[in-house]
Design an enzyme around this catalytic site. Sequence first.
Site, PDB file in Angstrom:
ATOM      1  N   LYS A 487       0.593   6.750  -3.051  1.00  0.00           N
ATOM      2  CA  LYS A 487       0.282   8.133  -3.434  1.00  0.00           C
ATOM      3  C   LYS A 487       1.569   8.859  -3.813  1.00  0.00           C
ATOM      4  O   LYS A 487       1.630   9.550  -4.819  1.00  0.00           O
ATOM      5  CB  LYS A 487      -0.377   8.902  -2.279  1.00  0.00           C
ATOM      6  CG  LYS A 487      -1.840   8.699  -2.023  1.00  0.00           C
ATOM      7  CD  LYS A 487      -2.800   9.160  -3.079  1.00  0.00           C
ATOM      8  CE  LYS A 487      -2.952   8.154  -4.174  1.00  0.00           C
ATOM      9  NZ  LYS A 487      -3.884   7.078  -4.012  1.00  0.00           N
ATOM     10  N   GLU A 490       3.096   7.525  -7.180  1.00  0.00           N
ATOM     11  CA  GLU A 490       2.308   7.859  -8.365  1.00  0.00           C
ATOM     12  C   GLU A 490       2.539   9.274  -8.863  1.00  0.00           C
ATOM     13  O   GLU A 490       2.651   9.488 -10.055  1.00  0.00           O
ATOM     14  CB  GLU A 490       0.803   7.777  -8.032  1.00  0.00           C
ATOM     15  CG  GLU A 490       0.232   6.417  -7.974  1.00  0.00           C
ATOM     16  CD  GLU A 490      -1.286   6.492  -7.839  1.00  0.00           C
ATOM     17  OE1 GLU A 490      -1.756   6.998  -6.813  1.00  0.00           O
ATOM     18  OE2 GLU A 490      -1.982   6.040  -8.755  1.00  0.00           O
TER      19      GLU A 490
END
Length: 610
Positions: A487, A490
């Site tokens: 997460k 990204e």
Amino acid sequence: MCGIVGYIGEKKCAPIILEGLKRLEYRGYDSAGISFLNGNSSGVVKSVGKVSMLEEKLENQSLDYSIGIGHTRWATHGVPNEVNAHPHFNTDKSIYVIHNGIIENYQPIRKRLKAEGVEFVSDTDSEVLPHLIDGFIKKGMSLFEAVRYSLNEVQGTYGVAVISINEPDKIIVAKKGSPLVLGLGVGETFIASDVNALIAHTSRIVYFEDNEIAEVYKDRFYAKTITDEKIEKEIIEVKMALDEIDKGGYDHFMIKEIMEQPESIFNSMRGRLLLGEGTARLGGLDGFVERLCDSKRIILSACGTSWHACLVGEYMLEQFAEIPTEVEYASELRYRNPIINPDDTFIFISQSGETADSLAAMEEAKRRGALVLGICNVVGSSIARKSDAGVYTHAGPEIGVASTKAFTSQLVVLALITLLIARRRKVSLVDGMNIIQEMKKIPQKVEKILKLNDQIEKIAENFVDAKNFLYLGRGYNFPVALEGALKLKEISYIHAEGYPAAEMKHGPIALIDENMPAIFIAPKDSVYDKVISNIEEVKARNGKVIAIASEQDDKIDDLVDYVIKVPDTIRMLMPILTSIPLQLLAYHIAVKKGLNVDQPRNLAKSVTVE
Ligand code: M6R
């Protein structure tokens, strides 16, 4: 990835197409374009960057066109520029084509056409299509037949829409390996690569299967296979409210989707928990439950975040169902010689249901005779349609490129499948009932975690300039460490790695200094004491530690720099809770860095190329 929107009717098509393309922005793209027809006049406009830039370019044009096709491009062949953007056209600009997917044999086709005198303007694989079609039209074929013949020549994948100035009352569409749907209105028809783009206009949807082609008019359509067999298509009523795909007052889709988790998790289990019987009811698996429970082996397969869900599923199934379970990267499966037997069950997990790597692995598993199940979020998606049976996650549309609520719903569905198998094998009624009681409490516990948003935002302030992060967890929380790191990578572009906490001393500990923040997922479970020892090791080397800990853990506060406390639950459900603070942390760090969290650079929501 690339998006397709088309319109044929009585209205001006440009605003409809632009609005549809905007609804597909979340898929990730780098340029956009549109072409229109009206009688024997046509136009094409392209721009690099956002759909809003295309919109600006269209502002000063007279747009009395009622047939059009629009495209958002995610570059695969050739840099993102206006020339490479779609629509592509033939030499006299009478045929316009938009294409999603990859034409694998474009080079020999291009070479042959060049030898015949065709001049190419772009570097794309897609540009061969209008020229191929043109060649067949010159031999006297109709547009439909010319597209059909052309698609028989290409290898690879496509979702295409084609218009021609010489047959200005139709759009030809076709699909192979790239999604394509029709939306049927009254006296108007919509085309899209994703139902989200047309749900504002109609709920009557036609999904195309691979190797199907259709001639679409404003009030009807005719479908065939590309090998010329006539087919009847079913019209499906899709129930989706428009506000489900809007931001609902939040700054970004990602935070909206994180905040929706109490509801999305509840929806994933709604109607599926049978407390009295201590088991789960999953209608989508009807007819396949026995074969699933008798499997000699379960292989969970996916990509990215969904692959992390598979890892959690492996722990669940091994602990409760006691069936040997393996996890496979879908992208790797076809590139070795996987030993697959007819008594194996594959479970493919995918938010979009369109991930090309997962679809390819699924074909391979089917070819080798395994039972193939799907866990998908997008209803009617390719994986959902092509699996033998499956379970929808029902998390609702996930627009942010970084997967959040789809992940926690995947974990819920994996828990339900585990419960179903476990109760038919070894787990007692009482233990089954206990799992259900715990599952029912999850949405409330998630609500409690979401109230920590402000605290997590403050913690994020301290890490905006960090260059690296380590995420560490054990057992069920090892996949959570991987997911937390993904997460952050990204959306904040900070390098982050996830590791099993005990592996730290086998290498990554060399990286620890005051500039290396380490996030430990350390709830009070059977490996808690060992994780605490790992934390001590990091602190002894001046590392900064953020801990995700249990609410009643008062020992950890003095040991770490920041602590985020979450309620406890049984081990198998803990990843649902521990992953949420990590989603929030990644979100706030990225927002504070001023980044586009919903559409991070280079990423696509639905990765439809291998
Ligand atoms: O739609 P899918 O679940 O098949 O997608 C798989 C991955 O591409 C996806 O999970 C990707 O890793 C996300 N960007 C994660 O946030």
